[in-house]
Design an enzyme around this catalytic site. Sequence first.
Site, PDB file in Angstrom:
ATOM      1  N   ILE A 182       0.836  -1.208   0.000  1.00  0.00           N
ATOM      2  CA  ILE A 182       0.000   0.000   0.000  1.00  0.00           C
ATOM      3  C   ILE A 182       0.870   1.257   0.000  1.00  0.00           C
ATOM      4  O   ILE A 182       0.663   2.183  -0.794  1.00  0.00           O
ATOM      5  CB  ILE A 182      -0.968  -0.001   1.205  1.00  0.00           C
ATOM      6  CG1 ILE A 182      -1.929  -1.189   1.109  1.00  0.00           C
ATOM      7  CG2 ILE A 182      -1.755   1.305   1.276  1.00  0.00           C
ATOM      8  CD1 ILE A 182      -2.752  -1.436   2.362  1.00  0.00           C
ATOM      9  N   HIS A 438       5.553 -13.168 -30.337  1.00  0.00           N
ATOM     10  CA  HIS A 438       6.532 -12.088 -30.503  1.00  0.00           C
ATOM     11  C   HIS A 438       5.883 -10.932 -31.252  1.00  0.00           C
ATOM     12  O   HIS A 438       5.136 -11.164 -32.200  1.00  0.00           O
ATOM     13  CB  HIS A 438       7.724 -12.619 -31.303  1.00  0.00           C
ATOM     14  CG  HIS A 438       8.773 -11.591 -31.576  1.00  0.00           C
ATOM     15  ND1 HIS A 438       9.682 -11.184 -30.629  1.00  0.00           N
ATOM     16  CD2 HIS A 438       9.059 -10.888 -32.707  1.00  0.00           C
ATOM     17  CE1 HIS A 438      10.481 -10.276 -31.167  1.00  0.00           C
ATOM     18  NE2 HIS A 438      10.113 -10.074 -32.427  1.00  0.00           N
TER      19      HIS A 438
END
Length: 459
Positions: A182, A438
């Site tokens: 956080i 790719h």
Amino acid sequence: MADTATAQEFDVLILGGGSAGYAAALRSVQYGMSVGLVEKAKLGGTCLHTGCIPTKAYLHAAELADEARTSSKYGIHTTLDSIDMAGVRDFKDGVVAGKFKGLSGLLKMKKVNVIEGEGKLVSQNQIEVDGTRYTGKNIILASGSESKTFGLPIGGNIMTSTEALQLDRTPKSAIILGGGVIGSEFASAWHSFGVDVTIIEGLDHLVPNEDPEVIKVLEREFKKKGIKSNLGTFFEKVEETGDGVKVTLADGKEFTAEVCLVAVGRGPVTAGLGYEDQGITLDRGFVITNERLHTGVGNIYAIGDIVPGVQLAHRGYQQGHFVAEEIAGNNPIIVEDINIPKVTFTDPEIMSVGYSEPKAKEKFGESNVETTTYNLAGNGKSSILGTGGIIKMVRQKNGPIVGVHGIGKRISEQIGESQLIVNWEAYPEDVAAFVHAHPTQNESLGEAAMALNGHPLHG
């Protein structure tokens, strides 16, 4: 919310309508069970209203600010005029409102009886809500978590993530207490919004639960950006000053800023809910269960953030599904906490699932662990995105891959295949044999697996 239930007896009665509770409700009705879902605030809980969704909305806005600042390196010339924090908040509120409306409608459509009000466990099969008692053949406790404050006076310029998400201004400077998920996410977002950020972390590293190589990259990137940190010393006190806050550390060092965010973790919401009165075991407020999430009392289960372990919305979903399946008699598979995927949406992002290298060596023995680290500098799509970072794989010697870790811009998108690799106990040769498209960052998982298999392609 749906109308308050008229029926008072259910096959499954759930206390808490957050990620864990509503997941249990939805899965239970799929098996034809009647469900009562007690919620004192808003359906969706912390994740939807003050956690995952709003913080990621802020982080997306922060990413846009960074892109505007740096776009000239791509030949696109833009300028960043200003950060309108009230506008960012409105964007966040719109996303949350849409998701809340959708969730409320879904539960109504699925005929989940939503009971509005504050519930309390009053017997082994009853929950009382505002003076009315509801009975469940099975009870599921899912009362969630709240920000820890260590007794600090929250208000004004001292705030938790809940208050920080309601700010309508951009503070000039901020001290963040806590360098975990956080704290690091807020540090990343606030820095992108132009805030001068300092993280105070009592442990020796940021995001201390991650693999050491990942931590090293994050700390380096934060330093390069200008996000300051003071590690290895805990804070002693926080006080409001005339124009901001002052934080004093245990060693006497002092820091000042306009605001202070208290991000020192989250604790379970279990006090005063009658759990212990019914014989349920609590430890530091957490409900203790067996591995199948049963409390050992009656037909009472506990799920989500009140059960010790990683406090993640998707763990709550999974445990909600699990207990519903368990009640239905389907003997569901246990997913250990270590194999639950984790993502930290800092810039750069972090993803991890399974054992880090030190944890693997602890578990399997120093000589029974092999690792490989693939540098994203060799990945075409990462170069296009302008990101560095790594993918790291950890395997048992002559055995399966037991950990996948990564850091880099947008690397969170690779957690899907990563968690399948670990949870299906794939061997490096299994992953290396498959084709990774790719040019994508996904190729980096294939490259790491090929390297771990002894035959790197681009390494």
